[in-house]
Scaffold this motif. Sequence first.
Motif, PDB file in Angstrom:
ATOM      1  N   CYS A 101       0.643  -1.147   0.054  1.00 36.97           N
ATOM      2  CA  CYS A 101       0.244  -0.332  -0.111  1.00 36.97           C
ATOM      3  C   CYS A 101       0.625   0.923  -0.042  1.00 36.97           C
ATOM      4  O   CYS A 101       1.741   0.877   0.668  1.00 36.97           O
ATOM      5  CB  CYS A 101      -0.728  -0.345   0.980  1.00 36.97           C
ATOM      6  N   LEU A 107      -3.822   2.748   2.608  1.00 37.71           N
ATOM      7  CA  LEU A 107      -4.249   2.763   3.434  1.00 37.71           C
ATOM      8  C   LEU A 107      -5.461   2.874   4.354  1.00 37.71           C
ATOM      9  O   LEU A 107      -5.724   2.167   4.959  1.00 37.71           O
ATOM     10  CB  LEU A 107      -2.576   3.431   4.507  1.00 37.71           C
ATOM     11  N   ASP A 108      -6.064   4.214   5.454  1.00 42.30           N
ATOM     12  CA  ASP A 108      -6.889   3.863   5.637  1.00 42.30           C
ATOM     13  C   ASP A 108      -7.899   4.864   4.990  1.00 42.30           C
ATOM     14  O   ASP A 108      -8.940   5.570   5.509  1.00 42.30           O
ATOM     15  CB  ASP A 108      -6.529   4.684   6.739  1.00 42.30           C
ATOM     16  N   GLU A 123      -6.359  -0.914   5.026  1.00 41.07           N
ATOM     17  CA  GLU A 123      -5.781  -1.435   6.315  1.00 41.07           C
ATOM     18  C   GLU A 123      -5.894  -2.311   7.186  1.00 41.07           C
ATOM     19  O   GLU A 123      -6.315  -3.311   7.455  1.00 41.07           O
ATOM     20  CB  GLU A 123      -5.426  -1.366   6.932  1.00 41.07           C
ATOM     21  N   ARG A 124      -7.877  -2.272   7.455  1.00 37.97           N
ATOM     22  CA  ARG A 124      -8.404  -3.699   7.923  1.00 37.97           C
ATOM     23  C   ARG A 124      -9.293  -4.567   7.091  1.00 37.97           C
ATOM     24  O   ARG A 124     -10.092  -4.381   7.453  1.00 37.97           O
ATOM     25  CB  ARG A 124      -9.951  -2.508   8.074  1.00 37.97           C
ATOM     26  N   ARG A 131       3.981  -1.293   4.412  1.00 43.09           N
ATOM     27  CA  ARG A 131       2.943  -0.447   3.837  1.00 43.09           C
ATOM     28  C   ARG A 131       4.534   0.959   3.896  1.00 43.09           C
ATOM     29  O   ARG A 131       5.085   0.958   4.538  1.00 43.09           O
ATOM     30  CB  ARG A 131       2.270  -0.025   5.527  1.00 43.09           C
TER      31      ARG A 131
END
Length: 161
Positions: A101, A107-108, A123-124, A131
């Motif tokens: 990522c 990522l988020d 991420e989840r 990362r």
Amino acid sequence: MRMIRAVLSVAFRQNMMAMKPAGRGAPLMLFHIETGGCGGCGMELRALASAPYDLGGAGFGLANTPAGADMLLVSGPLTRMMAPVLQAAWEAMPDPKGIICMGDCALDGGVFGENYATLGGLERRVTIDLRLPGCPPTPADVLAGLASLLRGDVQDGLPPA
């Protein structure tokens, strides 16, 4: 003058292709997929292909199709429209495979977060092998992170500081 440049260009590329990364027989092939966002990470990735950065000399290459890739390099937040495309790219890759990522959005979700059009970051949702945080991460940071992946000293998905 153009003829001289063409000859030098071909000779230079042949020498670059002859360089082998340490510890591997072939370059680690990356398939980049932009899943949304501003495109800043994609521009930084394209900068790696030129001087002073040398993606090929560092032991990496960019694959044209996911079937020829070792790692999936994702940038941008995951949009609802790109989720099936990302899934198809992942399934088309041969095993063993991994995911990188690049940027805060991948990522988020970054500044985009989760809303009616975006699902946020990965991420989840998946296990991330590397990362590369930043908005966008610099080419030097990306290259350092990728090099740590080749050396095998990636800890918790983040390149060592």
